[in-house]
Design a protein around this motif. Sequence first.
Motif, PDB file in Angstrom:
ATOM      1  N   LYS A 104      50.060  63.007  27.541  1.00 16.83           N
ATOM      2  CA  LYS A 104      50.998  62.724  26.455  1.00 16.83           C
ATOM      3  C   LYS A 104      52.206  61.965  26.987  1.00 16.83           C
ATOM      4  CE  LYS A 104      53.827  65.056  22.894  1.00 16.83           C
ATOM      5  NZ  LYS A 104      53.171  64.458  21.712  1.00 16.83           N
ATOM      6  N   TRP A 105      52.538  60.866  26.295  1.00 19.64           N
ATOM      7  CA  TRP A 105      53.760  60.122  26.599  1.00 19.64           C
ATOM      8  C   TRP A 105      54.616  60.085  25.347  1.00 19.64           C
ATOM      9  CZ3 TRP A 105      49.020  58.633  28.556  1.00 19.64           C
ATOM     10  CH2 TRP A 105      48.924  58.595  29.963  1.00 19.64           C
ATOM     11  N   THR A 106      55.878  60.410  25.482  1.00 21.79           N
ATOM     12  CA  THR A 106      56.778  60.441  24.333  1.00 21.79           C
ATOM     13  C   THR A 106      57.439  59.089  24.082  1.00 21.79           C
ATOM     14  OG1 THR A 106      58.542  61.261  25.773  1.00 21.79           O
ATOM     15  CG2 THR A 106      57.237  62.905  24.590  1.00 21.79           C
ATOM     16  N   THR A 107      57.127  58.107  24.927  1.00 25.30           N
ATOM     17  CA  THR A 107      57.633  56.744  24.748  1.00 25.30           C
ATOM     18  C   THR A 107      56.463  55.772  24.910  1.00 25.30           C
ATOM     19  OG1 THR A 107      58.204  56.639  27.097  1.00 25.30           O
ATOM     20  CG2 THR A 107      59.933  57.337  25.581  1.00 25.30           C
ATOM     21  N   ALA A 108      56.773  54.535  25.238  1.00 24.25           N
ATOM     22  CA  ALA A 108      55.738  53.525  25.455  1.00 24.25           C
ATOM     23  C   ALA A 108      54.985  53.799  26.754  1.00 24.25           C
ATOM     24  CB  ALA A 108      56.381  52.140  25.498  1.00 24.25           C
ATOM     25  N   LEU A 109      53.792  53.208  26.875  1.00 23.38           N
ATOM     26  CA  LEU A 109      52.988  53.321  28.093  1.00 23.38           C
ATOM     27  C   LEU A 109      52.660  51.924  28.595  1.00 23.38           C
ATOM     28  CD1 LEU A 109      51.362  54.955  30.154  1.00 23.38           C
ATOM     29  CD2 LEU A 109      49.432  54.892  28.555  1.00 23.38           C
ATOM     30  N   ASN A 110      52.975  51.672  29.872  1.00 19.74           N
ATOM     31  CA  ASN A 110      52.693  50.379  30.495  1.00 19.74           C
ATOM     32  C   ASN A 110      51.725  50.559  31.653  1.00 19.74           C
ATOM     33  OD1 ASN A 110      54.533  48.669  28.939  1.00 19.74           O
ATOM     34  ND2 ASN A 110      56.150  49.851  29.917  1.00 19.74           N
ATOM     35  N   ILE A 111      50.783  49.611  31.764  1.00 18.78           N
ATOM     36  CA  ILE A 111      49.813  49.631  32.859  1.00 18.78           C
ATOM     37  C   ILE A 111      49.874  48.259  33.534  1.00 18.78           C
ATOM     38  CG2 ILE A 111      47.431  50.146  33.517  1.00 18.78           C
ATOM     39  CD1 ILE A 111      47.062  51.497  30.809  1.00 18.78           C
ATOM     40  N   PRO A 112      50.779  48.084  34.500  1.00 16.87           N
ATOM     41  CA  PRO A 112      50.995  46.770  35.108  1.00 16.87           C
ATOM     42  C   PRO A 112      50.052  46.443  36.247  1.00 16.87           C
ATOM     43  CG  PRO A 112      52.615  48.316  35.933  1.00 16.87           C
ATOM     44  CD  PRO A 112      51.790  49.070  34.941  1.00 16.87           C
ATOM     45  N   THR A 113      49.370  47.459  36.803  1.00 17.09           N
ATOM     46  CA  THR A 113      48.393  47.226  37.873  1.00 17.09           C
ATOM     47  C   THR A 113      47.155  48.083  37.605  1.00 17.09           C
ATOM     48  OG1 THR A 113      49.442  48.956  39.233  1.00 17.09           O
ATOM     49  CG2 THR A 113      50.158  46.683  39.615  1.00 17.09           C
ATOM     50  N   ASP A 114      46.085  47.801  38.337  1.00 17.04           N
ATOM     51  CA  ASP A 114      44.799  48.454  38.093  1.00 17.04           C
ATOM     52  C   ASP A 114      44.904  49.979  38.138  1.00 17.04           C
ATOM     53  OD1 ASP A 114      43.895  45.878  38.098  1.00 17.04           O
ATOM     54  OD2 ASP A 114      42.641  46.069  39.889  1.00 17.04           O
ATOM     55  N   ILE A 115      44.110  50.640  37.296  1.00 15.00           N
ATOM     56  CA  ILE A 115      44.017  52.100  37.325  1.00 15.00           C
ATOM     57  C   ILE A 115      42.547  52.506  37.412  1.00 15.00           C
ATOM     58  CG2 ILE A 115      46.132  52.422  36.012  1.00 15.00           C
ATOM     59  CD1 ILE A 115      44.368  53.188  33.591  1.00 15.00           C
ATOM     60  N   THR A 116      42.319  53.746  37.844  1.00 14.08           N
ATOM     61  CA  THR A 116      40.985  54.315  37.932  1.00 14.08           C
ATOM     62  C   THR A 116      40.926  55.578  37.080  1.00 14.08           C
ATOM     63  OG1 THR A 116      40.670  53.475  40.180  1.00 14.08           O
ATOM     64  CG2 THR A 116      39.239  55.285  39.476  1.00 14.08           C
ATOM     65  N   ILE A 117      39.853  55.717  36.327  1.00 17.72           N
ATOM     66  CA  ILE A 117      39.627  56.927  35.534  1.00 17.72           C
ATOM     67  C   ILE A 117      38.435  57.636  36.158  1.00 17.72           C
ATOM     68  CG2 ILE A 117      39.116  57.851  33.244  1.00 17.72           C
ATOM     69  CD1 ILE A 117      40.390  55.337  32.065  1.00 17.72           C
ATOM     70  N   ALA A 118      38.690  58.814  36.741  1.00 15.60           N
ATOM     71  CA  ALA A 118      37.684  59.487  37.567  1.00 15.60           C
ATOM     72  C   ALA A 118      37.279  60.830  36.972  1.00 15.60           C
ATOM     73  CB  ALA A 118      38.231  59.696  38.981  1.00 15.60           C
ATOM     74  N   GLY A 119      35.970  61.105  37.027  1.00 16.21           N
ATOM     75  CA  GLY A 119      35.464  62.376  36.522  1.00 16.21           C
ATOM     76  C   GLY A 119      33.962  62.361  36.459  1.00 16.21           C
ATOM     77  N   SER A 120      33.393  63.218  35.634  1.00 15.78           N
ATOM     78  CA  SER A 120      31.943  63.325  35.479  1.00 15.78           C
ATOM     79  C   SER A 120      31.521  62.729  34.138  1.00 15.78           C
ATOM     80  CB  SER A 120      31.514  64.793  35.553  1.00 15.78           C
ATOM     81  OG  SER A 120      31.834  65.457  34.337  1.00 15.78           O
ATOM     82  N   PRO A 121      30.197  62.592  33.898  1.00 14.51           N
ATOM     83  CA  PRO A 121      29.723  62.017  32.636  1.00 14.51           C
ATOM     84  C   PRO A 121      30.100  62.824  31.393  1.00 14.51           C
ATOM     85  CG  PRO A 121      28.001  61.905  34.301  1.00 14.51           C
ATOM     86  CD  PRO A 121      29.101  62.757  34.878  1.00 14.51           C
TER      87      PRO A 121
END
Length: 277
Positions: free
Chosen positions: A174-191
């Motif tokens: 949860k973000w109570t303001t804006a969300l910025n993604i200026p560089t690469d991200i990884t989403i890690a987990g299982s199927p």
Amino acid sequence: MKLKNTLSTLALLSVVFLSSCNNDTAENSTANSAAVAKSDGSTSNIYAVNETYNITPSTGSLNPVNLGIAGDFAILSKTGITDVYKSTITGDIGSSPITGAAILVRCTEVVGTIYTVDAAGPLPCGVTNATRLTTAIGDMQTAYTDAAGRTKPDFLNLGAGNIGGKTLTPGLYKWTTALNIPTDITIAGSPTDVFIFQVAGTLKLSSAVRMTLTGGVQAKNIFWVTSDAVTCGTTSHFEGNILGMTGINLQTGATINGRMLAQTAVTLQMNSVTKPQ
């Protein structure tokens, strides 16, 4: 005399104990961490950095968001779909209640069905089915309400609204303001892991920035629920389902493995959109 010596020894031990506790407290303060009890009897560490709290979630604890008929669509909007030719869309698209004339995607750009509320949609491929679209729009709004209403976030204001370079694990964010993604991200987990990202402001993925899935994570189990506009910069790559209260905008060459479900309009500029299976 023996009693006096005993009391002196106890007093000395108390000083040592309190000093040790104070040192531990200082060390914990530097690390900004503490253990908290969970309902299953185990503990979880809470980390605080610049007043941002990161709570390790219980894997598999989230239920996915039920998209209903809206899940059959790669793109669904209420006020139209604009397009700069040529985009490539794999999956059904549609818009309602606005007239089909507001869907500016050409038949040759879609591997799927283009649904419209009237015969003004793209010819010759547009399929008029106002009933199906009304149901899908209702399901989209119900899904948004569900996702936006989830409580007890595992991650609150992570990165103070900037998550560039981070690896995201399963849970409710949860973000109570804006969300910025200026560089690469990884989403890690299982199927089977579920990710829900609640954003109170805008969501911006910078140009050429990529989201990468690891560990078997499936885009269909990722939900970005945003109160304001979503923008994916030029040649960026996005993963997951976008449930947008307002517009969803893909700039030139951006790609998405997911769904674009907007309560206003969707804009395309030579993009690739693929509905996850």
